[in-house]
Structures are given as structure tokens and as C-alpha cells.
Design a protein around this motif. Structure first.
Motif, PDB file in Angstrom:
ATOM      1  N   ALA A  61      12.075 -21.234 121.264  1.00  0.00           N
ATOM      2  CA  ALA A  61      12.562 -22.445 121.857  1.00  0.00           C
ATOM      3  C   ALA A  61      13.660 -23.108 121.113  1.00  0.00           C
ATOM      4  N   ALA A  62      14.783 -23.198 121.547  1.00  0.00           N
ATOM      5  CA  ALA A  62      15.883 -23.606 120.807  1.00  0.00           C
ATOM      6  C   ALA A  62      15.855 -25.362 120.884  1.00  0.00           C
ATOM      7  N   SER A  63      15.227 -25.935 121.942  1.00  0.00           N
ATOM      8  CA  SER A  63      14.953 -27.264 122.154  1.00  0.00           C
ATOM      9  C   SER A  63      13.470 -27.416 122.679  1.00  0.00           C
ATOM     10  N   ASP A  64      13.328 -28.555 122.832  1.00  0.00           N
ATOM     11  CA  ASP A  64      12.036 -28.776 123.647  1.00  0.00           C
ATOM     12  C   ASP A  64      12.087 -28.231 125.049  1.00  0.00           C
ATOM     13  N   MET A  65      11.295 -27.402 125.611  1.00  0.00           N
ATOM     14  CA  MET A  65      11.293 -26.934 127.090  1.00  0.00           C
ATOM     15  C   MET A  65      10.188 -26.971 127.874  1.00  0.00           C
ATOM     16  N   SER A  66      10.304 -27.037 129.257  1.00  0.00           N
ATOM     17  CA  SER A  66       9.485 -26.897 129.984  1.00  0.00           C
ATOM     18  C   SER A  66       9.744 -25.483 130.887  1.00  0.00           C
ATOM     19  N   LEU A  67       8.705 -24.592 130.942  1.00  0.00           N
ATOM     20  CA  LEU A  67       8.570 -23.262 131.568  1.00  0.00           C
ATOM     21  C   LEU A  67       7.597 -23.223 132.530  1.00  0.00           C
ATOM     22  N   TRP A  68       8.131 -22.358 133.594  1.00  0.00           N
ATOM     23  CA  TRP A  68       6.967 -22.064 134.459  1.00  0.00           C
ATOM     24  C   TRP A  68       6.603 -20.443 134.194  1.00  0.00           C
TER      25      TRP A  68
ATOM     26  N   GLN B  85       4.201 -24.804 131.583  1.00  0.00           N
ATOM     27  CA  GLN B  85       4.077 -24.877 130.136  1.00  0.00           C
ATOM     28  C   GLN B  85       5.270 -25.907 129.389  1.00  0.00           C
ATOM     29  N   ARG B  86       4.586 -26.253 128.310  1.00  0.00           N
ATOM     30  CA  ARG B  86       5.799 -27.203 127.578  1.00  0.00           C
ATOM     31  C   ARG B  86       5.755 -26.448 126.299  1.00  0.00           C
ATOM     32  N   VAL B  87       7.005 -26.512 125.555  1.00  0.00           N
ATOM     33  CA  VAL B  87       7.006 -25.638 124.414  1.00  0.00           C
ATOM     34  C   VAL B  87       8.072 -26.681 123.486  1.00  0.00           C
ATOM     35  N   ARG B  88       7.703 -26.819 122.503  1.00  0.00           N
ATOM     36  CA  ARG B  88       8.547 -27.647 121.403  1.00  0.00           C
ATOM     37  C   ARG B  88       9.606 -26.773 120.745  1.00  0.00           C
ATOM     38  N   GLN B  89      10.616 -27.603 120.285  1.00  0.00           N
ATOM     39  CA  GLN B  89      11.536 -26.707 119.618  1.00  0.00           C
ATOM     40  C   GLN B  89      11.341 -26.314 118.229  1.00  0.00           C
ATOM     41  N   GLY B  90      11.584 -24.927 118.179  1.00  0.00           N
ATOM     42  CA  GLY B  90      11.126 -23.936 117.243  1.00  0.00           C
ATOM     43  C   GLY B  90       9.865 -23.166 117.388  1.00  0.00           C
ATOM     44  N   GLU B  91       9.161 -23.631 118.391  1.00  0.00           N
ATOM     45  CA  GLU B  91       8.054 -22.722 118.569  1.00  0.00           C
ATOM     46  C   GLU B  91       8.406 -21.341 119.301  1.00  0.00           C
ATOM     47  N   VAL B  92       7.614 -20.331 118.824  1.00  0.00           N
ATOM     48  CA  VAL B  92       7.593 -19.056 119.611  1.00  0.00           C
ATOM     49  C   VAL B  92       7.131 -18.982 120.884  1.00  0.00           C
ATOM     50  N   ILE B  93       7.835 -18.432 121.643  1.00  0.00           N
ATOM     51  CA  ILE B  93       7.404 -18.163 123.172  1.00  0.00           C
ATOM     52  C   ILE B  93       6.790 -16.713 123.079  1.00  0.00           C
ATOM     53  N   TYR B  94       7.322 -15.853 122.567  1.00  0.00           N
ATOM     54  CA  TYR B  94       6.776 -14.349 122.245  1.00  0.00           C
ATOM     55  C   TYR B  94       7.642 -13.875 121.203  1.00  0.00           C
ATOM     56  N   ARG B  95       7.017 -12.657 120.623  1.00  0.00           N
ATOM     57  CA  ARG B  95       7.581 -11.819 119.448  1.00  0.00           C
ATOM     58  C   ARG B  95       7.840 -10.405 119.879  1.00  0.00           C
ATOM     59  N   ARG B  96       8.621 -10.006 119.466  1.00  0.00           N
ATOM     60  CA  ARG B  96       9.026  -8.501 119.565  1.00  0.00           C
ATOM     61  C   ARG B  96       7.996  -7.477 119.254  1.00  0.00           C
ATOM     62  N   GLY B  97       7.551  -6.800 120.120  1.00  0.00           N
ATOM     63  CA  GLY B  97       6.408  -5.680 120.100  1.00  0.00           C
ATOM     64  C   GLY B  97       5.098  -6.302 120.731  1.00  0.00           C
ATOM     65  N   ASP B  98       5.213  -7.859 121.089  1.00  0.00           N
ATOM     66  CA  ASP B  98       4.160  -8.114 121.907  1.00  0.00           C
ATOM     67  C   ASP B  98       3.964  -7.640 123.235  1.00  0.00           C
ATOM     68  N   GLY B  99       2.788  -7.566 123.636  1.00  0.00           N
ATOM     69  CA  GLY B  99       2.425  -6.951 125.314  1.00  0.00           C
ATOM     70  C   GLY B  99       3.236  -8.112 126.234  1.00  0.00           C
ATOM     71  N   SER B 100       3.427  -7.593 127.194  1.00  0.00           N
ATOM     72  CA  SER B 100       4.225  -8.089 128.129  1.00  0.00           C
ATOM     73  C   SER B 100       3.184  -8.864 129.234  1.00  0.00           C
ATOM     74  N   ASP B 101       2.571  -9.994 129.069  1.00  0.00           N
ATOM     75  CA  ASP B 101       1.583 -10.373 130.072  1.00  0.00           C
ATOM     76  C   ASP B 101       1.924 -11.501 130.787  1.00  0.00           C
ATOM     77  N   ALA B 102       3.152 -12.000 130.645  1.00  0.00           N
ATOM     78  CA  ALA B 102       3.728 -13.067 131.491  1.00  0.00           C
ATOM     79  C   ALA B 102       5.498 -12.961 131.408  1.00  0.00           C
ATOM     80  N   PHE B 103       5.852 -13.713 132.527  1.00  0.00           N
ATOM     81  CA  PHE B 103       7.425 -13.943 132.383  1.00  0.00           C
ATOM     82  C   PHE B 103       7.421 -15.452 132.781  1.00  0.00           C
ATOM     83  N   TYR B 104       8.633 -15.848 132.444  1.00  0.00           N
ATOM     84  CA  TYR B 104       9.029 -17.126 132.609  1.00  0.00           C
ATOM     85  C   TYR B 104      10.087 -17.961 133.279  1.00  0.00           C
ATOM     86  N   ILE B 105      10.039 -18.995 134.017  1.00  0.00           N
ATOM     87  CA  ILE B 105      11.555 -19.425 134.450  1.00  0.00           C
ATOM     88  C   ILE B 105      11.746 -20.782 133.796  1.00  0.00           C
TER      89      ILE B 105
END
Length: 108
Positions: A91-98, A29-49
């Protein structure tokens, strides 16, 4: 492109076959700087590397409690404990996540 799992303690005891099975289930997955990856209270449906870039974890007041970079796991504690997210991840910067979905983790 394949994820680098060599320095991640959670996966260090996997056999080569199990490692390959895990790698086949990870999706980039690619995420842009400033995008939310997940929020507090969300269900835990995935984890990331984190492959590239930086994420910041923030508490309920918006204070940064951790910065995570390449090779770090993100959200694994809540996934493994089957609990809602405890912090916001952005995301504090543009990111690539597995990403590894809980359903795939359960199958493995």
C-alpha cells in the motif's frame, strides 16, 4: 457500500444476475500505508479491486514497476493463471480494497 465494476473489462460481459452474485462475494478490506498486500512467491488465493488509495508493485530488487489506483485490479493475473505471485504489492497510501477469494471465483 458496493464496488464499482462498471469500468473493469474483466467484468463487462457479466449479466446483471452474475454481477450481483459477484458483488455479494466481494469483501471490503482496509490497508494502511506501508502494509504488504502480498509478497512475491506467495500463493494466489485472492485478487483485489482498488476502491480508494494506491498500491505499488515491486520487483525482487525493490524497484517499483507499477502504481495502481482506484478501479484497478491487483493480483488477478496470477489468480487466473493459478501461479504464485510474481511481484510484491504494498500500500502506497491508506487503501480500501474489494477482495475476491479464489474459492468464490471458482464457484461463480
Amino acid at each position: 457500500m458496493r464496488p464499482n465494476l462498471d469500468n473493469i473489462p474483466l467484468f463487462e460481459h457479466l449479466s446483471p444476475v452474475d454481477r450481483q452474485r459477484l458483488e455479494e462475494r466481494l469483501r471490503l478490506q482496509r490497508v494502511r500505508q506501508g502494509e504488504v498486500i502480498y509478497r512475491r512467491g506467495d500463493g494466489s488465493d485472492a485478487f483485489y479491486i482498488i476502491e480508494t488509495g494506491w498500491a505499488k508493485l515491486m520487483d525482487a530488487e525493490g524497484l517499483v514497476v507499477a502504481n495502481l489506483g482506484p478501479g484497478s485490479l491487483l493480483g488477478e493475473t496470477e489468480v487466473l493463471a493459478d501461479t504464485p505471485r510474481e511481484l510484491d504489492a504494498e500500500a502506497a497510501s491508506d487503501m480500501s480494497l474489494w477482495a475476491l477469494d479464489v474459492a468464490d471465483l471458482d464457484e461463480l
